[in-house]
Write an enzyme that holds these catalytic residues in place. Structure first.
Site, short mmCIF file in Angstrom:
data_model
loop_
_atom_site.label_atom_id
_atom_site.label_comp_id
_atom_site.label_asym_id
_atom_site.label_seq_id
_atom_site.Cartn_x
_atom_site.Cartn_y
_atom_site.Cartn_z
N ASP A 258 0.88 -1.15 0.00
CA ASP A 258 0.00 0.00 0.00
C ASP A 258 0.93 1.22 0.00
O ASP A 258 2.15 1.09 0.16
CB ASP A 258 -0.94 -0.01 1.22
CG ASP A 258 -2.15 0.90 1.00
OD1 ASP A 258 -2.06 1.84 0.18
OD2 ASP A 258 -3.19 0.69 1.65
C1 BGC Z 1 -5.00 3.33 0.25
C2 BGC Z 1 -5.07 2.44 -0.96
C3 BGC Z 1 -4.89 3.28 -2.19
C4 BGC Z 1 -3.55 4.00 -2.10
C5 BGC Z 1 -3.23 4.86 -3.30
C6 BGC Z 1 -3.77 4.20 0.27
O1 BGC Z 1 -3.86 5.17 1.26
O2 BGC Z 1 -5.03 2.53 1.42
O3 BGC Z 1 -6.28 1.75 -1.00
O4 BGC Z 1 -4.97 2.50 -3.34
O5 BGC Z 1 -3.59 4.84 -0.96
O6 BGC Z 1 -4.02 6.00 -3.32
#
Ligand code: BGC
Length: 722
Positions: A258
Site C-alpha cells: 500500500d
Molecule cells: C489506500 C489504498 C490506495 C492508495 C493509493 C492508500 O492510502 O489505502 O487503498 O490504493 O492509498 O491511493
C-alpha cells in the site's frame, strides 16, 4: 453486449486465472530472455515507483512505464507525479459507480461484471495499466471508516461479487489489484495496529475473498495492507506472502505495498513483496526496493534469483495485460451512455427497502400535490469524498435534482435543510466527527413547518465522507447532526414521512424505525444516485437490494464490540470472536439485530416452495443440488434474492448457526414462477481444521436453509454426508 461477454467469460472461467507457471512456455521464455538482458539497476527500476502512481519502464528493451490508478468504483482523476495534488486535467472526469457496499447490496454478480467492463474501458482510455481495486476487506466492525468501500461481512458474498468484477476488468487488459491483504479492518491506527486471529478465522473468514480473487478471478496484482499480522507488517509477512499467497494460492502476479507501507529491504524481499509504492522519501533511489536492494544483492543478503522472481512477476502481469508490444490491446472509451447506464443500474439495484408500513411506497406522484424534501443529503454530492476512492465524476445527480427534474412540473417540491453538516473533515485528524451531535432547532422547526403542509415528507439523512472515509473510523454508530430529533419531530406532524439513509456502513436506526413508516437505504449512489433513488421512490424501479451486513440495534451487539476487541489495546488487536463475524455471531448467539444480513423488502411479494435436494445422502466429492420454486405472488415485476445457508448441528468443532453457501437473484413478472437449482459442492461444507491444518468435511447431517435473509428462513432440508 455485456451480457454476451459475461456469459463467455463466466463459462470459460479461466481468463487470466492464475495458472501454474510452465517454464518452457513461449511467454515464460520471453520473460527469461528479457531478464537476461537486464542490468541489476534495470531490474530494480521495475520494483519501485518513480512517482506517486508510475513505475519506470526500460525503453531499450521495449518495456513501457507502468501506470497505476485508484480506484475501486471509478478511475481516479490524474494526480501529480511527485505530490498528492490533482493535475487539473480536463479529460479525466470519469464514470462513478456506487462504492463497494452498494455493489454487494445488489447481490447481482452481473452488475459486478458490468462495473469491471466499464472500469477497464475507462482505465485503458486513460492509459492506465493497473486499477487499485477492488477493496475486499471483511466488514468486521460497524465503525471501520472504509466499510463503504468494502463489500460485506460475508466471505461468500464478497467472492461472488469480486470474481466477475476482476474477470471483466482484466478482460480489458487492465490488471486488478485486490486489496488490502490482509485484515485491514479498522482505519484508526491502520498503519500501526498488529492483528492476531485464529487460523480458522483466517481461512474461513478473512482469506476466502482473496483466494477467490486469485484462483477464480485470476487477479494479477495484490496490495498488501498497512497493518501488521501476527507481529509482521503485511508487506513483509513470510507467512501471508510467501506461504499462503505464493504457495497455497499459487499467486504468480505482483504483490505491491500500500502507499507508504514498505518497512524493510531484505525481509520484504525474501518474504515475497515485488513492488514498493508510495514511500514517503523524496529521492526514489533511496527507497527500500531501489539502491538498498542493489546493495543487499551485492552483499549476498538477497539472492539475484529472488530479484529475478520479482521481475518475472512484473513482466508476467505486463504480458497478460498486453503491454509488451501487443497491438490488440484495448484502447478503451470514456463516459459512454452504456457506462452511465451501468452506473445507474448499479445504484438502482442496490437500494434496500428496510420498512414500508401501509405500503406508503412507492409514491404515486400523479396523486401528490406537494412534498417536502428535507436534509443535507438531498443536495450533497458524495463522489469526490472518501480519500483514495474519491472520483471526479462527469456529473453527479443529487436526489433533489432528480426529484425536481422528474416530478417538479406536477408536484410542488419544497426543500428545507433540516440538519446541517456541522464541521468539515480535516485531513490529519478526525476532528470533523467530534462536534456532530448538535441539534439545530431552528432548522428542525423550519422542516416541521414545511412538512406539516405537504402530502409527504422525505428526509435524506445518514452520513457523508466525514464519517465513511479512509484513515479514520467512525466514533460511534449514531446518526449525526441531531437527525434522530429531526426525524421524530417531522414524523409527529406528518405521518407520511419517509427516511432515506445515505451511508456506507452500519448505523443505529432504533430511533427511526418506530417513528416513520418507510425507510430506504440508498448508500452512496455514485453519479446516478439521485436518479436511482427517485426511481425507487416512484416505483419505476422496484427495490431489490439486500443488506450486505447486519444492522445491529446498538454497537455493543456486534461481535468485536461485545467482546471488547475493537480497536484493541496498545496497538494490538486480537480477533477473539474468531469465525463469528457478522450474522454468524448474531445467529449463533441468538441476538436479534435491527435488520439482519441479507434483509430487504420489495413492492411485490414472493413465495418460496418445494425445496428439496437431488439426493438424501452424499459423498465428499459430490455436488448437492438444492432445488426450489419461487413465485412472484404480488402486484408488480420485481426481484428476490434467494439465499441458501448451511449449518451442521452436530460436529466436533463449533459451527456457526448459518453460513451462506449460495444465492440467486431472481427477476419475476407478477404471477410468474421459476424452479431453480443452487449447486453446492460438498467440499464447500468443510470447516478449517486447525489441528490437521486443512479443510475437513466431517460426515454427518447438514441442514440447508432457504430464505430471503439470514433472519427469514422459509424452508429447511436435511442431508447426510457419508
Ligand atoms: C489506500 C489504498 C490506495 C492508495 C493509493 C492508500 O492510502 O489505502 O487503498 O490504493 O492509498 O491511493
Amino acid at each position: 453486449m455485456y451480457r454476451i461477454l459475461l456469459l463467455c467469460l463466466l463459462i470459460s472461467g479461466t481468463l487470466h486465472a492464475q495458472k501454474v507457471i510452465i517454464p518452457g512456455s513461449v511467454s515464460e521464455k520471453k520473460i527469461q530472455l528479457l531478464i537476461k538482458k537486464m542490468s541489476i539497476q534495470e531490474k530494480v527500476s521495475l520494483l519501485h515507483a518513480n512517482s506517486k502512481f508510475y513505475v519506470s519502464g526500460i525503453p531499450r528493451l521495449g518495456i513501457p512505464e507502468w501506470a497505476l490508478s485508484d480506484g475501486p468504483h471509478g478511475v481516479r482523476a490524474e494526480i501529480n507525479r511527485h505530490d498528492w495534488g490533482y493535475s487539473g486535467w480536463t479529460t479525466d472526469s470519469a464514470t462513478c459507480f456506487p462504492p463497494g457496499t452498494a455493489l454487494a447490496a445488489s447481490w447481482n454478480p452481473k452488475l459486478a461484471f458490468e462495473r469491471g467492463i466499464v472500469l477497464g474501458e475507462e482505465a485503458r482510455f486513460r492509459k492506465k495499466d493497473v486499477l487499485l481495486g477492488p477493496g475486499i476487506n471483511i466488514i468486521r466492525s460497524p465503525l471501520c471508516g472504509r466499510n463503504f468501500e468494502y463489500l460485506s461481512e460475508d466471505p461468500f458474498l464478497i467472492a461472488a461479487m469480486t470474481v466477475p468484477y476482476i474477470k471483466a476488468l482484466q478482460s480489458k487488459d487492465v490488471a486488478a489489484s485486490v486489496k488490502h491483504y490482509l485484515a485491514n479492518n479498522e482505519e484508526d491506527n491502520r498503519v500501526k495496529v498488529d492483528v492476531t486471529m485464529s487460523e480458522r478465522a483466517l481461512h474461513e473468514i478473512y482469506l476466502p475473498g482473496f483466494k477467490a480473487a486469485i484462483e477464480e478471478g485470476g487477479a494479477l496484482t495484490v496490495m498488501a495492507a498497512y497493518n501488521k499480522f501476527r507481529g509482521d507488517w503485511c508487506s513483509e509477512s513470510e507467512y501471508l506472502d510467501r506461504q499462503i499467497l505464493r504457495k497455497e494460492l499459487g499467486f504468480n502476479g505482483v504483490l505491491m505495498t500500500d502507499w507508504n507501507a514498505a518497512h524493510s529491504t531484505v525481509k520484504a524481499a525474501l518474504a515475497g513483496l515485488d513492488l514498493e509504492m508510495g514511500t514517503d522519501i523524496k529521492d526514489y533511489n533511496e527507497w527500500y526496493f531501489a539502491d538498498p536492494l542493489i546493495q543487499a544483492v551485492k552483499e549476498g543478503k538477497v539472492p539475484m534469483s529472488v530479484v529475478d522472481e520479482k521481475v518475472s512477476n512484473v513482466l508476467r502481469v505486463m504480458m497478460k495485460t498486453k503491454m509488451l508490444g501487443d497491438k490488440t490491446r484495448t484502447q478503451g472509451s470514456m463516459n459512454t451512455p452504456e457506462h452511465q447506464k451501468a452506473a445507474y443500474n448499479s445504484a438502482a439495484e442496490a437500494v434496500v427497502l428496510l420498512q414500508n408500513q401501509d405500503k406508503l411506497l412507492p409514491l404515486d406522484f400523479s396523486k401528490l400535490k406537494s412534498i417536502t424534501v428535507i436534509g443535507d443529503n438531498a443536495t450533497r454530492k458524495h463522489t469526490s469524498g472518501g480519500l483514495s476512492s474519491e472520483i471526479k465524476p462527469l456529473y453527479e445527480v443529487t436526489p433533489l435534482e432528480a426529484l425536481t427534474k422528474k416530478f417538479g412540473n406536477n408536484v410542488k417540491i419544497n426543500f428545507v435543510q433540516g440538519y446541517k453538516k456541522q464541521s468539515a473533515f480535516k485531513e490529519g485528524s478526525n476532528i470533523g466527527q467530534s462536534d456532530t451531535k448538535k441539534v439545530d432547532w431552528k432548522l428542525i422547526d423550519e422542516a416541521v413547518e414545511a412538512a406539516k403542509k405537504s402530502d409527504v415528507a422525505i428526509i435524506f439523512g445518514g452520513l457523508n465522507h466525514d464519517f465513511d472515509t479512509e484513515s479514520f473510523d467512525k466514533q460511534d454508530m449514531k446518526l449525526p447532526y441531531g437527525q434522530e430529533t429531526l426525524i421524530a419531530e417531522v414524523a409527529k406532524v406528518n405521518p407520511r414521512t419517509i427516511v432515506v439513509i445515505i451511508a456506507g456502513s452500519p448505523l443505529e436506526l432504533s430511533g427511526v424505525v418506530y417513528r416513520v413508516p418507510s425507510i430506504l437505504w440508498a448508500w452512496y449512489g455514485g453519479m446516478e444516485a439521485g436518479n436511482a433513488v427517485t426511481d425507487v421512490l416512484s416505483g419505476i424501479v422496484n427495490p431489490s437490494g439486500k443488506m450486505p451486513f447486519t444492522l445491529p440495534v446498538v454497537l455493543e451487539q456486534s461481535p468485536a464490540h461485545a467482546l471488547g476487541n475493537y480497536p484493541g489495546r496498545d496497538l494490538k488487536v486480537n480477533y477473539e470472536e474468531g469465525i463469528l463475524v457478522g450474522y454468524r455471531w448474531f445467529d449463533t448467539k441468538k441476538i436479534v439485530p435491527q435488520f439482519p444480513f441479507g434483509y430487504g423488502l420489495s413492492y411485490t411479494t414472493f413465495e418460496l416452495s418445494g425445496m428439496g435436494t437431488d439426493k438424501a445422502v452424499y459423498g465428499k466429492e459430490d455436488v448437492v443440488h438444492v432445488k426450489f420454486t419461487i413465485k412472484n405472488s404480488g402486484p408488480c415485476f420485481g426481484a428476490e434474492v434467494v439465499q441458501l445457508y448451511m449449518s451442521q448441528p452436530v460436529c466436533s468443532v463449533m459451527r456457526p448457526a448459518k453460513e451462506l453457501k449460495g444465492f440467486e437473484k431472481v427477476f419475476l413478472q407478477p404471477g410468474e414462477t421459476k424452479t431453480l437449482d443452487i449447486p453446492v459442492k460438498v467440499a464447500d461444507l468443510a470447516f478449517y481444521d486447525e489441528i490437521r491444518k486443512g479443510w475437513t468435511v466431517e460426515p454427518g447431517d447438514f441442514l440447508f436453509h432457504l430464505g430471503t435473509s439470514s433472519g427469514d428462513i422459509r424452508q429447511t432440508v436435511k442431508i447426510a454426508v457419508r
